[in-house]
Design an enzyme around this catalytic site. Structure first.
Site, PDB file in Angstrom:
ATOM      1  CG  MET A  83       8.210  -6.900  -1.960  1.00 19.66           C
ATOM      2  SD  MET A  83       7.911  -5.595  -0.759  1.00 19.66           S
ATOM      3  CE  MET A  83       7.313  -6.570   0.616  1.00 19.66           C
ATOM      4  CG  ASP A 120       8.098 -10.737   2.566  1.00 16.37           C
ATOM      5  OD1 ASP A 120       7.156 -11.417   2.137  1.00 16.37           O
ATOM      6  OD2 ASP A 120       8.286 -10.517   3.776  1.00 16.37           O
ATOM      7  CG  ASP A 137       3.065 -12.671   4.711  1.00 17.87           C
ATOM      8  OD1 ASP A 137       3.479 -11.950   5.630  1.00 17.87           O
ATOM      9  OD2 ASP A 137       3.626 -12.752   3.597  1.00 17.87           O
ATOM     10  N   GLY A 158       3.388  -5.511   0.306  1.00 19.94           N
ATOM     11  CA  GLY A 158       4.280  -4.409  -0.073  1.00 19.94           C
ATOM     12  C   GLY A 158       5.115  -3.877   1.081  1.00 19.94           C
ATOM     13  CG  PHE A 159       4.864  -1.032   2.472  1.00 21.61           C
ATOM     14  CD1 PHE A 159       6.044  -0.348   2.221  1.00 21.61           C
ATOM     15  CD2 PHE A 159       3.815  -0.921   1.565  1.00 21.61           C
ATOM     16  CE1 PHE A 159       6.176   0.446   1.087  1.00 21.61           C
ATOM     17  CE2 PHE A 159       3.933  -0.125   0.427  1.00 21.61           C
ATOM     18  CZ  PHE A 159       5.115   0.567   0.184  1.00 21.61           C
ATOM     19  N   GLY A 160       6.068  -4.135   5.548  1.00 19.10           N
ATOM     20  CA  GLY A 160       5.917  -4.725   6.872  1.00 19.10           C
ATOM     21  C   GLY A 160       5.240  -3.724   7.800  1.00 19.10           C
ATOM     22  N   GLY A 161       4.856  -4.179   8.968  1.00 17.23           N
ATOM     23  CA  GLY A 161       4.351  -3.290  10.007  1.00 17.23           C
ATOM     24  C   GLY A 161       2.947  -2.751   9.812  1.00 17.23           C
ATOM     25  CG  MET A 210       4.509 -10.158  -2.669  1.00 18.84           C
ATOM     26  SD  MET A 210       4.791  -9.305  -1.113  1.00 18.84           S
ATOM     27  CE  MET A 210       6.276 -10.129  -0.628  1.00 18.84           C
ATOM     28  CG  HIS A 251       5.298 -13.863  -0.177  1.00 19.79           C
ATOM     29  ND1 HIS A 251       4.789 -12.951   0.744  1.00 19.79           N
ATOM     30  CD2 HIS A 251       4.399 -13.900  -1.193  1.00 19.79           C
ATOM     31  CE1 HIS A 251       3.650 -12.468   0.297  1.00 19.79           C
ATOM     32  NE2 HIS A 251       3.392 -13.013  -0.872  1.00 19.79           N
ATOM     33  CG  MET A 298      -0.813 -11.434   0.672  1.00 17.07           C
ATOM     34  SD  MET A 298       0.786 -11.364   1.534  1.00 17.07           S
ATOM     35  CE  MET A 298       0.683  -9.893   2.530  1.00 17.07           C
ATOM     36  N   GLY A 303       6.874 -10.280  10.876  1.00 17.45           N
ATOM     37  CA  GLY A 303       8.000  -9.374  10.669  1.00 17.45           C
ATOM     38  C   GLY A 303       8.156  -8.455  11.851  1.00 17.45           C
ATOM     39  N   GLY A 305       0.702  -8.525   9.646  1.00 17.01           N
ATOM     40  CA  GLY A 305       0.082  -8.050  10.884  1.00 17.01           C
ATOM     41  C   GLY A 305      -0.124  -9.124  11.945  1.00 17.01           C
ATOM     42  CB  SER A 337       8.825 -11.280   7.416  1.00 18.69           C
ATOM     43  OG  SER A 337       9.200 -10.491   6.304  1.00 18.69           O
ATOM     44  CG  HIS A 364       8.017 -14.980   4.926  1.00 20.69           C
ATOM     45  ND1 HIS A 364       7.207 -15.873   4.255  1.00 20.69           N
ATOM     46  CD2 HIS A 364       7.636 -13.744   4.499  1.00 20.69           C
ATOM     47  CE1 HIS A 364       6.366 -15.222   3.473  1.00 20.69           C
ATOM     48  NE2 HIS A 364       6.613 -13.924   3.593  1.00 20.69           N
TER      49      HIS A 364
HETATM   50  C1  DX5 Z   1       4.135  -7.917   3.184  1.00 21.50           C
HETATM   51  C2  DX5 Z   1       4.995  -9.154   3.327  1.00 21.50           C
HETATM   52  C3  DX5 Z   1       5.046  -9.666   4.706  1.00 21.50           C
HETATM   53  C4  DX5 Z   1       5.610  -8.712   5.732  1.00 21.50           C
HETATM   54  C5  DX5 Z   1       5.031  -9.083   7.046  1.00 21.50           C
HETATM   55  O1  DX5 Z   1       4.005  -7.604   1.850  1.00 21.50           O
HETATM   56  O2  DX5 Z   1       4.521 -10.192   2.494  1.00 21.50           O
HETATM   57  O3  DX5 Z   1       5.746 -10.913   4.766  1.00 21.50           O
HETATM   58  O4  DX5 Z   1       7.007  -8.721   5.784  1.00 21.50           O
HETATM   59  O5  DX5 Z   1       5.412  -8.117   7.973  1.00 21.50           O
HETATM   60  P1  DX5 Z   1       4.541  -7.817   9.270  1.00 21.50           P
HETATM   61  O6  DX5 Z   1       4.521  -9.065  10.090  1.00 21.50           O
HETATM   62  O7  DX5 Z   1       5.319  -6.704   9.936  1.00 21.50           O
HETATM   63  O8  DX5 Z   1       3.161  -7.399   8.837  1.00 21.50           O
HETATM   64 ZN    ZN Z   2       5.461 -12.277   2.817  1.00 20.45          ZN
END
Ligand code: DX5
Ligand code: ZN
Length: 218
Positions: free
Chosen positions: A38, A36, A176, A143-146, A69, A67, A138, A198, A178, A9, A34
Site C-alpha cells: 500500500m 499487501d 480478499d 487499505g486495512f485488515g480486520g 494497492m 497484491h 476485494m 489476515g 473479511g 495475509s 499474501h
Molecule cells: C486489505 C488487504 C487484505 C487484508 C485482509 O486491503 O488487501 O489482504 O490484509 O485482511 P483481513 O482478512 O483481516 O480482512
Molecule cells: Zn490483499
C-alpha cells in the site's frame, strides 16, 4: 473435493516476530504468502516495501502472492517479478493500460491478476479477463485488515464465475477481505479458488487450526 488455496495475509503478522510468523505459515497447511503493498495514495494506508518483502522471500517456503494497492504499479513490476513472486495483482482502478501491464507481468512467467474494488462491476472485466490468470475480488475496501466482509461479494463472485465458464477460461478467483471460517465454505461454493485471510488467521489463538478450518479440513 476442490483444493482451495489459503493465502494468509502478512499484513496481520506480528512484525516484531516476523520470522516466527513466516515459519508458522511454512509449517502450516496454507498455500501462499499474501503480501499487501500500500502506498498511502491509492489506499489510505501505507504497509511495507522491498526490504520487508525481501526478508519474507528469504524465509518463505511457499509461493508469494503480491497484491499491489498502489498508483502506477508498472514502475515496480520488474522488481517484484525478480524477487520471485509467483502471483502479482494490480488494481483495475489504478491502471490506464491494463492489457499492457498484464502482458508485462506474464512476460516474467508470473501469474497476472486483476484486483477489483467493491464498487467496480464485473462488466469492467469483460475485455480484460481473457488476459488474466486470476481475478482478485476485494470483499472489503482495500487499505486495512480486520474489516467486515461485504455480503454482496457473493453475487460478484457468481458473476465472475459465470463469465469464466461462458468463455471457457481457466482464470482463478481470489477473494480478499473479511474471510473467516463462517463465510469460507460459502465462498468456495460460489467459486472462490484462493482465499486471503489476515485477521482470521493471525488473530486466532491457534493460527494452524484456523488455516485448517479455512481449508475445510476440520
Ligand atoms: C486489505 C488487504 C487484505 C487484508 C485482509 O486491503 O488487501 O489482504 O490484509 O485482511 P483481513 O482478512 O483481516 O480482512
Ligand atoms: Zn490483499
Amino acid at each position: 473435493m476442490k483444493n482451495t488455496l489459503i493465502a494468509p495475509s502478512m499484513l496481520s503478522a506480528d512484525f516484531s516476530n516476523l520470522k516466527r510468523d513466516i515459519e508458522m505459515i511454512n509449517s502450516s497447511n496454507a498455500d501462499l504468502f499474501h503480501l499487501d503493498i500500500m502506498d498511502g495514495v491509492f489506499v489510505p494506508n501505507i504497509s511495507y516495501g522491498f526490504p520487508v518483502i525481501k526478508s519474507i522471500a528469504k524465509y518463505a517456503q511457499k509461493p508469494l502472492d503480491a497484491h499491489l494497492m498502489i498508483v502506477n504499479p508498472d514502475r515496480y513490476i520488474e522488481e517484484f517479478c525478480k524477487i520471485g513472486v509467483e502471483y502479482l495483482s494490480v488494481h483495475i482502478e489504478a491502471c490506464t493500460h491494463l492489457h499492457r501491464t498484464l502482458q508485462n507481468i506474464s512476460s516474467f512467467g508470473v501469474k497476472a491478476g486483476v484486483a477489483i474494488n467493491p464498487h467496480t462491476s464485473v462488466s469492467s472485466l469483460e475485455e480484460i479477463i481473457d488476459f488474466a490468470h486470476f481475478i482478485l475480488v476485494m470483499s472489503v475496501n482495500p487499505g486495512f485488515g480486520g474489516q467486515s466482509f461485504i455480503e454482496t461479494s457473493y453475487r460478484k463472485i457468481d458473476q465472475i464465475k459465470e463469465l469464466i465458464t461462458k468463455r471457457g477460461l481457466s482464470v482463478l478467483i481470489e477473494v480478499d477481505g473479511g474471510v473467516n471460517k463462517e463465510n469460507a465454505p460459502l465462498l468456495i461454493d460460489s467459486g472462490a479458488d484462493i482465499l486471503v485471510a489476515g485477521n482470521s488467521v493471525f488473530g486466532s489463538n491457534d493460527p494452524l487450526v484456523a488455516i485448517n478450518q479455512l481449508k475445510g479440513y476440520i
